[in-house]
Write an enzyme that holds these catalytic residues in place. Structure first.
Site, PDB file in Angstrom:
ATOM      1  N   GLY A  89     -14.345 -18.304   9.077  1.00  0.00           N
ATOM      2  CA  GLY A  89     -15.432 -19.254   9.328  1.00  0.00           C
ATOM      3  C   GLY A  89     -14.919 -20.663   9.518  1.00  0.00           C
ATOM      4  N   LYS A 135      -2.643 -28.949  19.431  1.00  0.00           N
ATOM      5  CA  LYS A 135      -3.712 -28.795  18.431  1.00  0.00           C
ATOM      6  C   LYS A 135      -4.372 -27.412  18.538  1.00  0.00           C
ATOM      7  CE  LYS A 135      -7.084 -29.187  15.732  1.00  0.00           C
ATOM      8  NZ  LYS A 135      -7.456 -29.736  14.487  1.00  0.00           N
ATOM      9  N   CYS A 150     -13.252 -24.574  13.056  1.00  0.00           N
ATOM     10  CA  CYS A 150     -11.983 -24.741  13.782  1.00  0.00           C
ATOM     11  C   CYS A 150     -11.339 -23.415  14.147  1.00  0.00           C
ATOM     12  CB  CYS A 150     -11.028 -25.556  12.923  1.00  0.00           C
ATOM     13  SG  CYS A 150     -11.765 -27.102  12.401  1.00  0.00           S
ATOM     14  N   LYS A 172     -15.217 -21.149   3.059  1.00  0.00           N
ATOM     15  CA  LYS A 172     -14.021 -20.918   2.238  1.00  0.00           C
ATOM     16  C   LYS A 172     -14.203 -21.609   0.890  1.00  0.00           C
ATOM     17  CE  LYS A 172     -10.989 -24.683   3.626  1.00  0.00           C
ATOM     18  NZ  LYS A 172      -9.685 -25.022   4.141  1.00  0.00           N
ATOM     19  N   ARG A 221      -5.342 -32.945  11.838  1.00  0.00           N
ATOM     20  CA  ARG A 221      -4.795 -31.674  11.352  1.00  0.00           C
ATOM     21  C   ARG A 221      -5.184 -31.379   9.901  1.00  0.00           C
ATOM     22  NH1 ARG A 221       1.504 -32.328  13.122  1.00  0.00           N
ATOM     23  NH2 ARG A 221       1.419 -30.992  14.945  1.00  0.00           N
ATOM     24  N   ARG A 242      11.737 -15.590   6.246  1.00  0.00           N
ATOM     25  CA  ARG A 242      11.120 -15.955   7.531  1.00  0.00           C
ATOM     26  C   ARG A 242       9.802 -15.220   7.782  1.00  0.00           C
ATOM     27  NH1 ARG A 242      16.258 -16.337   7.786  1.00  0.00           N
ATOM     28  NH2 ARG A 242      16.576 -14.116   8.155  1.00  0.00           N
ATOM     29  N   ARG A 249      -2.976 -19.705  13.542  1.00  0.00           N
ATOM     30  CA  ARG A 249      -3.539 -19.317  12.241  1.00  0.00           C
ATOM     31  C   ARG A 249      -4.538 -18.170  12.410  1.00  0.00           C
ATOM     32  NH1 ARG A 249      -3.089 -21.305   7.114  1.00  0.00           N
ATOM     33  NH2 ARG A 249      -4.922 -21.422   5.792  1.00  0.00           N
ATOM     34  N   ARG A 298     -20.634 -23.652   7.941  1.00  0.00           N
ATOM     35  CA  ARG A 298     -20.605 -23.324   9.373  1.00  0.00           C
ATOM     36  C   ARG A 298     -19.792 -22.053   9.634  1.00  0.00           C
ATOM     37  NH1 ARG A 298     -18.718 -28.882  11.901  1.00  0.00           N
ATOM     38  NH2 ARG A 298     -17.383 -28.773  10.064  1.00  0.00           N
TER      39      ARG A 298
HETATM   40  N1  SAJ Z   1      -8.807 -17.539   5.976  1.00  0.00           N
HETATM   41  C1  SAJ Z   1      -8.465 -16.229   5.727  1.00  0.00           C
HETATM   42  N2  SAJ Z   1      -7.210 -15.948   5.314  1.00  0.00           N
HETATM   43  C2  SAJ Z   1      -6.266 -16.928   5.147  1.00  0.00           C
HETATM   44  C3  SAJ Z   1      -6.608 -18.265   5.421  1.00  0.00           C
HETATM   45  C4  SAJ Z   1      -7.883 -18.544   5.839  1.00  0.00           C
HETATM   46  O1  SAJ Z   1      -9.283 -15.312   5.864  1.00  0.00           O
HETATM   47  O2  SAJ Z   1      -5.133 -16.598   4.742  1.00  0.00           O
HETATM   48  C5  SAJ Z   1     -10.163 -17.883   6.415  1.00  0.00           C
HETATM   49  C6  SAJ Z   1     -10.854 -18.875   5.480  1.00  0.00           C
HETATM   50  O3  SAJ Z   1     -11.433 -18.244   4.382  1.00  0.00           O
HETATM   51  C7  SAJ Z   1     -11.854 -19.507   6.413  1.00  0.00           C
HETATM   52  C8  SAJ Z   1     -11.126 -19.532   7.749  1.00  0.00           C
HETATM   53  O4  SAJ Z   1     -10.092 -18.575   7.643  1.00  0.00           O
HETATM   54  O5  SAJ Z   1     -13.033 -18.722   6.536  1.00  0.00           O
HETATM   55  C9  SAJ Z   1     -10.560 -20.878   8.128  1.00  0.00           C
HETATM   56  O6  SAJ Z   1     -10.031 -21.536   6.988  1.00  0.00           O
HETATM   57  P1  SAJ Z   1      -8.622 -22.282   6.996  1.00  0.00           P
HETATM   58  O7  SAJ Z   1      -8.349 -22.775   5.645  1.00  0.00           O
HETATM   59  O8  SAJ Z   1      -7.587 -21.414   7.625  1.00  0.00           O
HETATM   60  O9  SAJ Z   1      -8.837 -23.452   8.058  1.00  0.00           O
HETATM   61  P2  SAJ Z   1      -9.853 -24.683   8.228  1.00  0.00           P
HETATM   62  O10 SAJ Z   1     -10.804 -24.337   9.326  1.00  0.00           O
HETATM   63  O11 SAJ Z   1     -10.433 -25.127   6.940  1.00  0.00           O
HETATM   64  O12 SAJ Z   1      -8.823 -25.816   8.752  1.00  0.00           O
HETATM   65  C10 SAJ Z   1      -8.015 -25.568   9.896  1.00  0.00           C
HETATM   66  C11 SAJ Z   1      -6.584 -26.025   9.590  1.00  0.00           C
HETATM   67  N3  SAJ Z   1      -5.659 -25.549  10.631  1.00  0.00           N
HETATM   68  C12 SAJ Z   1      -4.490 -24.952  10.338  1.00  0.00           C
HETATM   69  O13 SAJ Z   1      -4.135 -24.730   9.221  1.00  0.00           O
HETATM   70  C13 SAJ Z   1      -3.610 -24.605  11.497  1.00  0.00           C
HETATM   71  C14 SAJ Z   1      -6.540 -27.544   9.485  1.00  0.00           C
HETATM   72  O14 SAJ Z   1      -5.209 -27.993   9.309  1.00  0.00           O
HETATM   73  C15 SAJ Z   1      -7.147 -28.179  10.749  1.00  0.00           C
HETATM   74  O15 SAJ Z   1      -7.150 -29.595  10.665  1.00  0.00           O
HETATM   75  C16 SAJ Z   1      -8.578 -27.700  10.852  1.00  0.00           C
HETATM   76  O16 SAJ Z   1      -8.556 -26.268  11.008  1.00  0.00           O
HETATM   77  C17 SAJ Z   1      -9.228 -28.356  12.050  1.00  0.00           C
HETATM   78  O17 SAJ Z   1     -10.057 -29.272  11.850  1.00  0.00           O
HETATM   79  O18 SAJ Z   1      -8.860 -28.032  13.188  1.00  0.00           O
END
Ligand code: SAJ
Length: 401
Positions: free
Chosen positions: A251, A200, A254, A314, A148, A240, A207, A321
Site C-alpha cells: 500500500g 526515483k 509510492c 504499514k 526519498r 549480497r 522495492r 492510502r
Molecule cells: N512492504 C512489504 N514488505 C516489505 C516492505 C514493505 O510488504 O518488506 C509493504 C508495506 O507494508 C507497505 C508497502 O510495502 O504496504 C510500502 O511500504 P514501504 O515501507 O516499502 O514504502 P513507502 O511507500 O512507505 O516509502 C517508499 C520508500 N521507497 C523505498 O524504500 C525505495 C521511500 O524511501 C520513498 O521516499 C517513498 O516510497 C516515496 O515517497 O516514494
C-alpha cells in the site's frame, strides 16, 4: 524566500525542515482546512518528531497561505496519481501547480519539482508551460529533486539520506544543492532532469519487485510446508542477499504506484515489473483465502468473530492510502471487526476504537499491520487465534500467511 507548494506528506516536512534551518519559507496549499490548521498551531498528520519540527519552523517565521507567492525559488510537492485506465502518470496536479507558479513568478525564478513523475514528464508536460505563460525557455530554471524519505522515519531520513538533483544548468543545480544542504547531511548528487526522474521511479520499482519476490516465495513455502521467514532470515545472512518481507499486500502512495510510471509507458519492455505488480495486487485476496482456511481449521463460522487489526498501509503511520486492509474489505464486505490505533475516525463499517473492545469481540485476529502497540505487548494474545501476516507475533496459536 522559498515557496513550497503542496503541504502533504512530503511538502510539509520539507517546508518545516527548510524553515527550521534558517531559510525563509512560505508553505502554500489549495486546501483551506490544511492552511487553517497549520496557522492555528496544529500539524495535519502524525509523524515522529513532526510537532517539534513544526514549532521550530514557526519560531523561525514560516508562513502558510493558500496564495502562491512571488519568490526566487519554488518547490512543487503535489501528488502525482496514475490514471486508472491508461495506467500512465496523471500530471494534472503538477501542471496546475506549475501554471499557478508561472502566473506570479518573475524571470530568473527556480522551479523545483519534488513530486515523483515518470521519466520524460517534465520535458513533455512542464517545460511547454514556460512559453505558454509568456516566458522564454531560459527565463525559468527547471529542476527535479525527487524525495526519498520513508514515512515513519521521515525527519531522520530528510536529514541523513542522500538526494538527487537534476537540473538543466549545473550552476543552478549547485545553487539548489546548497539550499537542500542547509538541512541534508547526505551526499547530494547533481545530474540532469530525466536521469533524476528515472532514478526515483526505479528505486521504488526495485522495492516493489523485491517485495513481490518475497510474496511469491512465501506462497511456494506455504504450499510445500516450509517456513518462509526462517528461510529469508538465513538467506539474508549472505552478504549480497537482502530479501524483503512477505506481507498482506503493498500500500501507500509510492510503491504500488510508481512502478506504473514505467509499466504504463513501457509495458512491453517490462514483463518482470508487470508480473511483480500483479503478484503484489493479488495479496489481499490471498489473505482472504488464508482467513477462510484458518477459520475452517478452528471451526469459526461467523465472520463477525474475525477482526482485522490495522487499517493503515504499514506500521506506525496514519496513512490509509491503498492499504491492504481497505483492498481486502473492498472485495470482501464480510462483517469483520476492524481496529487501528492510528485511525481514530470511522472509515469502514464495524470499526472499533478501543483495543480491549476489539479483542473481546474477536476469536480470530488477523494482524494486517504490525504497529508498535501489538509488537511491544503480547498479553492480548493468550486466548486468541491469530493469523499474523507481518511476522510480529509468536506462540502456538499463531498462524502465518
Ligand atoms: N512492504 C512489504 N514488505 C516489505 C516492505 C514493505 O510488504 O518488506 C509493504 C508495506 O507494508 C507497505 C508497502 O510495502 O504496504 C510500502 O511500504 P514501504 O515501507 O516499502 O514504502 P513507502 O511507500 O512507505 O516509502 C517508499 C520508500 N521507497 C523505498 O524504500 C525505495 C521511500 O524511501 C520513498 O521516499 C517513498 O516510497 C516515496 O515517497 O516514494
Amino acid at each position: 524566500m522559498i515557496n513550497v507548494i503542496g503541504l502533504g506528506y512530503i511538502g510539509l516536512p520539507t517546508a518545516l525542515m527548510l524553515a527550521s534551518h534558517g531559510q525563509a519559507v512560505v508553505g502554500t496549499d489549495c486546501n483551506q482546512e490544511i492552511i487553517d490548521r497549520l496557522n492555528h498551531g496544529e500539524t495535519t498528520f502524525r509523524e515522529n518528531g513532526l510537532t517539534d519540527l513544526y514549532h521550530a519552523a514557526r519560531e523561525n517565521g514560516i508562513l502558510f497561505s493558500t496564495e502562491y507567492q512571488k519568490t526566487e525559488v519554488y518547490i512543487v510537492s503535489v501528488p502525482t496519481p496514475y490514471d486508472d485506465i491508461t495506467k500512465q502518470v496523471d500530471p494534472t496536479y503538477v501542471v496546475s501547480a506549475v501554471n499557478q507558479v508561472l502566473k506570479v513568478a518573475s524571470k530568473g525564478a527556480i522551479l523545483i519539482i519534488e513530486s515523483t513523475v515518470s521519466p520524460g514528464t517534465i520535458d513533455r508536460y512542464v517545460r511547454p508551460l514556460i512559453p505558454q505563460n509568456g516566458f522564454s525557455a531560459e527565463d525559468i530554471h527547471l529542476v527535479h529533486a525527487p524525495e526519498r524519505i520513508l514515512p515513519g522515519n521521515m525527519l531522520f531520513e530528510l536529514e541523513h539520506n542522500s538526494r538527487t538533483i537534476g537540473a538543466d544548468d549545473p550552476e543552478i543545480g549547485e545553487y539548489v544543492r546548497k539550499i537542500y544542504a542547509s538541512f541534508c547531511k547526505g551526499t547530494i548528487v547533481l545530474t540532469d532532469i530525466t536521469t533524476a526522474e528515472m532514478t526515483k521511479v526505479i528505486e521504488n520499482t526495485y522495492r516493489a519487485v523485491n517485495i513481490a519476490f518475497a510474496n511469491e516465495l512465501m506462497k511456494l513455502c506455504r504450499h510445500e510446508g516450509m517456513d518462509i521467514n526462517e528461510i529469508i532470515r538465513i538467506c539474508n545472512m549472505h552478504p549480497r542477499v537482502n530479501i524483503l518481507s512477505p506481507g498482506p499486500g503493498v500500500g501507500g502512495h509510492c510503491i504500488p504506484i510508481d512502478p506504473w510510471f514505467l509499466v504504463g509507458d513501457f509495458g512491453d519492455q517490462m514483463p518482470l515489473v508487470s508480473t511483480a505488480l500483479k503478484i503484489n495486487d493479488e495479496m489481499p485476496e490471498y489473505v482472504f483465502t488464508r482467513i477462510c482456511e484458518v477459520m475452517r481449521e478452528n471451526k469459526i463460522t461467523d465472520f463477525s468473530k474475525v477482526g482485522l487489526y490495522g487499517l493503515t498501509y504499514k506500521e506506525n503511520v496514519d496513512d490509509v492510502r491503498q492499504s491492504p486492509t481497505l483492498q481486502l474489505l473492498a472485495r470482501h464486505p464480510e462483517p469483520f471487526a476492524v481496529y487501528d490505533p492510528m485511525v481514530q475516525k470511522a472509515i469502514v463499517q464495524n470499526q472499533m476504537f478501543r483495543f480491549e473492545d476489539f479483542c473481546s469481540a474477536c476469536e480470530l485476529i488477523v494482524v494486517m499491520v504490525g504497529h508498535d502497540e501489538i509488537k511491544c505487548n503480547d498479553s492480548w494474545q493468550a486466548d486468541k487465534i491469530i493469523l499474523d501476516t507481518r511476522n510480529v507475533c509468536q506462540g502456538k496459536n499463531v498462524f502465518r500467511l
